[in-house]
Scaffold this active site. Structure first.
Site, short mmCIF file in Angstrom:
data_model
loop_
_atom_site.label_atom_id
_atom_site.label_comp_id
_atom_site.label_asym_id
_atom_site.label_seq_id
_atom_site.Cartn_x
_atom_site.Cartn_y
_atom_site.Cartn_z
N SER A 13 4.03 -15.27 63.31
CA SER A 13 3.74 -14.25 64.39
C SER A 13 3.96 -12.81 63.81
O SER A 13 3.59 -12.15 64.63
CB SER A 13 4.56 -14.65 65.73
OG SER A 13 4.33 -15.58 66.31
N SER B 280 2.21 -14.14 67.62
CA SER B 280 2.37 -13.29 69.10
C SER B 280 2.65 -12.02 68.90
O SER B 280 2.56 -11.38 70.11
CB SER B 280 3.60 -14.13 69.58
OG SER B 280 4.83 -14.00 68.86
N LYS C 174 8.44 -4.94 69.78
CA LYS C 174 7.76 -5.79 70.37
C LYS C 174 8.68 -6.06 71.74
O LYS C 174 9.97 -5.89 71.81
CB LYS C 174 7.96 -7.06 69.52
CG LYS C 174 7.25 -8.48 69.98
CD LYS C 174 7.31 -9.68 69.03
CE LYS C 174 6.70 -10.72 69.64
NZ LYS C 174 6.67 -11.86 68.67
#
Length: 490
Positions: free
Chosen positions: A175, A151, A76
């Site tokens: 998330s 997210s 990420k």
């Protein structure tokens, strides 16, 4: 090889059926073909990946390979990576090349994993749909008109579409678990403090926690085991022995492998608000757990309804403080035209941050301001304590807590663009777990009427990751929801 599990990839690499360079190339070529449509990656580091793969092949040849040596993964884009663009999905950091590695990145490099690049994300990890990214929305591989969740939507979409076998993510209010549910994969958020936050760009420091994505609980166990460990550079890092989560799954199977396991079902999670197709899938999954020997008991989390208002005071407050460092002076976006220092601050931040980030900064600054701090922020922290106490009381009656990960399947891109509060409510089942600092896992449990994946959430007591992973693993040994792939993964 595209759909192989981590143990299968390990065996193929060790048997020289495929080299790490060949495996990395396979996934890199797949990213080149599919990412233009899915937008799951912000940065693809082909040269770096192939160099790491060559080093991994040398370790394999020398007989010093570990479980993740030569295994491709995606990070990420919230994790700093030395020499590679680290944007946090924001214009503010669109040209920031990190001079150092996050602790998680360092650990996975040491394990010999091969980073393919940086996955797309909601800007500064603020969002539930991966639509707030400066680099554009990520598409759900099961239906590209739907969101992948957020997210960590880029990481989840990458694993679901098999652009990478595994990926890192972060979970502040759901998330990791929510996008795992929307994309039909497994995701785990560990106990707060098990994964170092050093080099993980902060959103809400008391809530942020690194997590792992994989197709299965077994894949997540292997990745999470390599990510945990004490880090003296992080004041919230817990100094305790690391666990081999994958080894904990190796117990011999029996007809009733979960016999004696008590699963708590919070009545608040099964009240109104859950879509009918989600309810049906969750009930069927719970029946399967009972068939594996587990028993279910009703428990209560009476303050769970207060989790969203408490979270959306605490998280924006911490966001307001953390993001004050992005001022256009030391690094990050700086406005081209400004009058004086104050004007430079104002214009740089106005240009560098997107709408959702600005909204949360404003809310956070307001609740921390004189005259409102006691009324909002301190009150939210009191509610947080009550929520944590509710979980502890419930876990006295059971070993795990189960329920839906999300109230619905993935919604259409743009559907909630004008209604951020409705989007916030999509995290109703996940946020309380972060407020309490507990571990949580989401695994595939079926499909909705629209053909989109549904996730079941398991929540454990502090340091209960092995139990969560084992329960999910036993479920996945007798079901195939986790093995199903979208058409993009064919």
């Amino acid at each position: 090889m595209i759909n192989a599990s981590l143990p299968e990839l390990r065996r193929a690499l060790d048997a020289r059926q495929i080299s790490s360079v060949e495996l990395a190339t396979l996934f890199l070529d797949r990213i080149a073909a599919l990412n233009p449509d899915l937008n799951a990656f912000i940065t693809v580091d082909r040269d770096g990946a192939l160099a790491a793969a060559r080093a991994a092949d040398e370790r394999i040849a020398a007989g010093t390979a570990g479980a993740l040596t030569g295994i491709p993964l995606a990070h990420k884009d919230v994790f700093c990576t030395e020499g590679v663009l680290t944007t946090c999905g924001s214009k503010m950091l669109s040209d920031f090349v990190s001079p150092y590695d996050a602790h998680v990145v360092s650990l996975l490099k040491a394990a010999g994993a091969v980073s393919l690049g940086k996955a797309n994300m909601d800007e500064f990890a603020m969002g539930s749909s991966n639509e707030s990214s400066y680099y554009g929305a990520v598409k759900n591989p099961w239906n590209t008109t739907r969101v992948p969740g957020g997210s960590s939507g880029g990481s989840a979409a990458a694993v679901a579409a098999r652009l990478a076998p595994i990926a890192t993510g972060t979970d502040t209010g759901g998330s990791v678990r929510q996008p795992a549910a929307f994309c039909g994969i497994t995701g785990i958020k560990p106990t707060y403090g098990l994964v170092s936050r050093y080099g993980m760009i902060a959103y809400a420091s008391s809530l942020d926690q690194g997590g792992a994505f994989g197709a299965s609980a077994e894949d997540c166990a292997l990745l999470l085991g390599a990510m945990t460990g004490f880090d003296e550079r992080d004041s919230t890092s817990l100094e305790r022995p690391t666990e081999d989560y994958a080894a904990a799954l190796a117990a011999p199977a029996s007809a009733k492998p979960l016999e004696g396991l008590r699963i708590g079902l919070p009545r608040e999670f099964f009240a109104e608000g859950m879509a009918g197709d989600v309810r049906a899938a969750i009930e069927a999954a719970l029946d399967q757990y009972r068939a594996l020997g587990a028993t279910t008991v009703e428990v209560s989390l009476p303050n769970a309804k207060l989790a969203i208002p408490a979270y959306y005071v605490i998280a924006p407050a911490e966001c307001s403080s953390n993001l004050s460092r992005f001022d256009g002076v030391r690094y990050g976006h700086r406005a081209a035209d400004y009058g004086d220092l104050a004007d430079m601050y104002s214009k740089s931040r106005a240009e560098g941050f997107g709408g959702e980030v600005k909204r949360r900064i404003l809310v956070g600054t307001y609740v921390l301001s004189h005259g409102y701090y006691d009324a909002y922020y301190l009150q939210a922290q009191r509610l947080r304590r009550l929520i944590a106490q509710d979980f502890q009381a419930a876990l006295q009656q059971c070993d795990l807590i189960a329920g839906p990960t999300t109230p619905t399947t993935a919604w259409a891109l743009g559907q909630m663009a004008d209604d951020p509060v409705q989007m916030y409510l999509s995290d109703i089942y996940t946020i309380a777990v972060n407020l309490a600092g507990l571990p949580g896992l989401s695994h595939p449990a079926g499909f909705g009427a629209d053909g989109l994946p549904i996730g079941l959430q398991l929540v454990g007591d502090y340091f209960g990751e092995a139990r969560l992973l084992n329960a999910a693993h036993r479920f996945q040994q007798v079901t195939d929801w986790h093995a199903r792939r979208p058409a993009t993964a064919a």
